[in-house]
Write a protein that holds these residues in place. Structure first.
Motif, PDB file in Angstrom:
ATOM      1  N   LYS A 150      55.513  64.073  84.324  1.00  0.00           N
ATOM      2  CA  LYS A 150      54.397  64.547  83.494  1.00  0.00           C
ATOM      3  C   LYS A 150      54.025  65.968  83.884  1.00  0.00           C
ATOM      4  CE  LYS A 150      52.500  60.015  82.509  1.00  0.00           C
ATOM      5  NZ  LYS A 150      51.400  59.071  82.739  1.00  0.00           N
ATOM      6  N   ILE A 151      53.875  66.228  85.191  1.00  0.00           N
ATOM      7  CA  ILE A 151      53.578  67.564  85.710  1.00  0.00           C
ATOM      8  C   ILE A 151      54.595  67.866  86.808  1.00  0.00           C
ATOM      9  CG2 ILE A 151      51.888  69.017  86.895  1.00  0.00           C
ATOM     10  CD1 ILE A 151      49.703  67.124  85.735  1.00  0.00           C
ATOM     11  N   ALA A 152      55.253  69.017  86.705  1.00  0.00           N
ATOM     12  CA  ALA A 152      56.248  69.367  87.721  1.00  0.00           C
ATOM     13  C   ALA A 152      55.589  69.899  88.993  1.00  0.00           C
ATOM     14  CB  ALA A 152      57.239  70.388  87.170  1.00  0.00           C
ATOM     15  N   ILE A 153      54.801  70.968  88.873  1.00  0.00           N
ATOM     16  CA  ILE A 153      54.234  71.650  90.031  1.00  0.00           C
ATOM     17  C   ILE A 153      52.761  71.920  89.774  1.00  0.00           C
ATOM     18  CG2 ILE A 153      54.380  73.694  91.501  1.00  0.00           C
ATOM     19  CD1 ILE A 153      56.972  72.124  91.599  1.00  0.00           C
ATOM     20  N   ILE A 154      51.900  71.622  90.765  1.00  0.00           N
ATOM     21  CA  ILE A 154      50.467  71.858  90.617  1.00  0.00           C
ATOM     22  C   ILE A 154      49.886  72.349  91.944  1.00  0.00           C
ATOM     23  CG2 ILE A 154      49.931  69.427  91.047  1.00  0.00           C
ATOM     24  CD1 ILE A 154      47.543  69.739  89.110  1.00  0.00           C
ATOM     25  N   ALA A 155      49.005  73.381  91.860  1.00  0.00           N
ATOM     26  CA  ALA A 155      48.327  73.929  93.034  1.00  0.00           C
ATOM     27  C   ALA A 155      46.840  74.031  92.729  1.00  0.00           C
ATOM     28  CB  ALA A 155      48.899  75.293  93.395  1.00  0.00           C
ATOM     29  N   TYR A 156      45.990  73.486  93.624  1.00  0.00           N
ATOM     30  CA  TYR A 156      44.559  73.465  93.339  1.00  0.00           C
ATOM     31  C   TYR A 156      43.739  73.157  94.588  1.00  0.00           C
ATOM     32  CZ  TYR A 156      45.296  68.371  93.241  1.00  0.00           C
ATOM     33  OH  TYR A 156      45.625  67.082  93.561  1.00  0.00           O
ATOM     34  N   GLN A 157      42.432  73.342  94.476  1.00  0.00           N
ATOM     35  CA  GLN A 157      41.490  72.956  95.517  1.00  0.00           C
ATOM     36  C   GLN A 157      40.795  71.685  95.071  1.00  0.00           C
ATOM     37  OE1 GLN A 157      38.631  75.927  96.702  1.00  0.00           O
ATOM     38  NE2 GLN A 157      37.357  74.431  97.759  1.00  0.00           N
ATOM     39  N   LYS A 158      40.839  70.663  95.919  1.00  0.00           N
ATOM     40  CA  LYS A 158      40.203  69.390  95.596  1.00  0.00           C
ATOM     41  C   LYS A 158      38.917  69.196  96.400  1.00  0.00           C
ATOM     42  CE  LYS A 158      41.225  64.455  95.195  1.00  0.00           C
ATOM     43  NZ  LYS A 158      42.273  63.424  95.324  1.00  0.00           N
ATOM     44  N   LYS A 159      38.953  69.528  97.690  1.00  0.00           N
ATOM     45  CA  LYS A 159      37.810  69.308  98.570  1.00  0.00           C
ATOM     46  C   LYS A 159      37.067  70.632  98.792  1.00  0.00           C
ATOM     47  CE  LYS A 159      39.998  65.436 100.908  1.00  0.00           C
ATOM     48  NZ  LYS A 159      40.471  64.897 102.186  1.00  0.00           N
ATOM     49  N   PRO A 160      35.736  70.624  98.646  1.00  0.00           N
ATOM     50  CA  PRO A 160      34.975  71.872  98.742  1.00  0.00           C
ATOM     51  C   PRO A 160      35.047  72.542 100.119  1.00  0.00           C
ATOM     52  CG  PRO A 160      33.497  69.984  98.587  1.00  0.00           C
ATOM     53  CD  PRO A 160      34.881  69.467  98.366  1.00  0.00           C
ATOM     54  N   GLU A 161      35.297  71.796 101.177  1.00  0.00           N
ATOM     55  CA  GLU A 161      35.348  72.387 102.514  1.00  0.00           C
ATOM     56  C   GLU A 161      36.649  73.140 102.787  1.00  0.00           C
ATOM     57  OE1 GLU A 161      36.319  67.934 103.166  1.00  0.00           O
ATOM     58  OE2 GLU A 161      35.128  69.138 101.795  1.00  0.00           O
ATOM     59  N   TYR A 162      37.611  73.047 101.880  1.00  0.00           N
ATOM     60  CA  TYR A 162      38.874  73.768 101.998  1.00  0.00           C
ATOM     61  C   TYR A 162      38.902  74.882 100.958  1.00  0.00           C
ATOM     62  CZ  TYR A 162      40.519  70.186 105.188  1.00  0.00           C
ATOM     63  OH  TYR A 162      40.669  69.363 106.267  1.00  0.00           O
ATOM     64  N   GLY A 163      40.054  75.465 100.754  1.00  0.00           N
ATOM     65  CA  GLY A 163      40.192  76.548  99.781  1.00  0.00           C
ATOM     66  C   GLY A 163      41.374  76.312  98.871  1.00  0.00           C
ATOM     67  N   PRO A 164      41.802  77.353  98.167  1.00  0.00           N
ATOM     68  CA  PRO A 164      42.899  77.224  97.207  1.00  0.00           C
ATOM     69  C   PRO A 164      44.241  76.932  97.887  1.00  0.00           C
ATOM     70  CG  PRO A 164      42.232  79.522  97.445  1.00  0.00           C
ATOM     71  CD  PRO A 164      41.255  78.709  98.232  1.00  0.00           C
ATOM     72  N   ALA A 165      45.217  76.560  97.085  1.00  0.00           N
ATOM     73  CA  ALA A 165      46.541  76.179  97.586  1.00  0.00           C
ATOM     74  C   ALA A 165      47.597  77.173  97.130  1.00  0.00           C
ATOM     75  CB  ALA A 165      46.887  74.780  97.099  1.00  0.00           C
ATOM     76  N   TYR A 166      48.779  77.046  97.704  1.00  0.00           N
ATOM     77  CA  TYR A 166      49.860  77.991  97.446  1.00  0.00           C
ATOM     78  C   TYR A 166      51.187  77.242  97.368  1.00  0.00           C
ATOM     79  CZ  TYR A 166      52.950  81.994  98.365  1.00  0.00           C
ATOM     80  OH  TYR A 166      53.936  82.948  98.284  1.00  0.00           O
ATOM     81  N   ILE A 167      52.009  77.638  96.394  1.00  0.00           N
ATOM     82  CA  ILE A 167      53.372  77.106  96.286  1.00  0.00           C
ATOM     83  C   ILE A 167      54.307  78.264  95.971  1.00  0.00           C
ATOM     84  CG2 ILE A 167      54.962  75.599  95.027  1.00  0.00           C
ATOM     85  CD1 ILE A 167      52.625  73.767  94.387  1.00  0.00           C
ATOM     86  N   GLU A 168      55.402  78.345  96.713  1.00  0.00           N
ATOM     87  CA  GLU A 168      56.434  79.354  96.473  1.00  0.00           C
ATOM     88  C   GLU A 168      57.752  78.635  96.196  1.00  0.00           C
ATOM     89  OE1 GLU A 168      58.615  83.056  98.751  1.00  0.00           O
ATOM     90  OE2 GLU A 168      56.642  82.390  99.425  1.00  0.00           O
TER      91      GLU A 168
END
Length: 185
Positions: free
Chosen positions: A129-147
């Motif tokens: 359904k979705i191949a690749i996804i990057a996001y912030q889920k928990k407020p105490e953390y920050g954004p995500a990264y995929i290369e």
């Protein structure tokens, strides 16, 4: 828990009860030539651990194939098929490097969230359904990264989703962010 772990030439087939089939917590590990099939929840859940994975297959899991929280892992030669949620889920500032990955018939192939960094090389994703996804889920953390360096997509509904501050780079090209409610992922 808090132990060195080495698993080689093994099969984990059909856990009859419980949650995750294998859970490695605050440990160093090496997993090589291992097969998982017919899993009730996650096949392997890694929490705050460090290690290597080489030549494993995960076939039929009701939840995630590999679930990482606060872990650092190098992975190569992996097949993940027939997964109920995410084939690869990296969260809570994980650093995951994967080469030679094949994913088939999953909801989400690879997810990076909450300050995690996922590096992918030579991957094939089909029937997702979705191949690749990057996001912030928990407020105490920050954004995500995929290369990503080398990707083949086949029969994928949505190729890439990146929340506003998170990044997905494919062969050094940045994917535009998407406005969605990422809390549901």
């Amino acid at each position: 828990y808090n132990s060195d772990v080495s698993i080689e030439n093994s099969k984990f087939i059909e856990n009859l009860n419980g949650d995750d089939y294998l859970n490695i917590v605050s440990s160093n590990f090496e997993i090589k030539d291992v097969h998982f099939s017919n899993i009730r929840s996650d096949a392997i859940d890694f929490d705050f651990s460090k290690g290597r994975i080489d030549n494993i297959s995960i076939i039929t899991s009701n939840n995630d194939g590999l679930d990482f929280s606060g872990s650092t892992v190098d992975i190569k030669n992996i097949l993940i098929k027939d997964i109920g949620d995410k084939a690869i889920s990296a969260g809570e500032k994980s650093a995951i490097k994967i080469s030679n990955l094949k994913i088939d018939n999953v909801n989400i192939a690879v997810a990076s969230k909450d300050l995690s960094k996922v590096e992918l090389k030579n991957i094939k994703i089909s029937n997702s359904k979705i191949a690749i996804i990057a996001y912030q889920k928990k407020p105490e953390y920050g954004p995500a990264y995929i290369e990503i360096d080398g990707i083949i997509l086949k029969k994928v509904s949505t190729d890439f989703l990146a929340e506003k501050k998170s990044q997905i780079l494919i062969n050094d090209i940045k994917i535009s962010p998407t406005k969605l409610d990422y809390s549901k992922f």
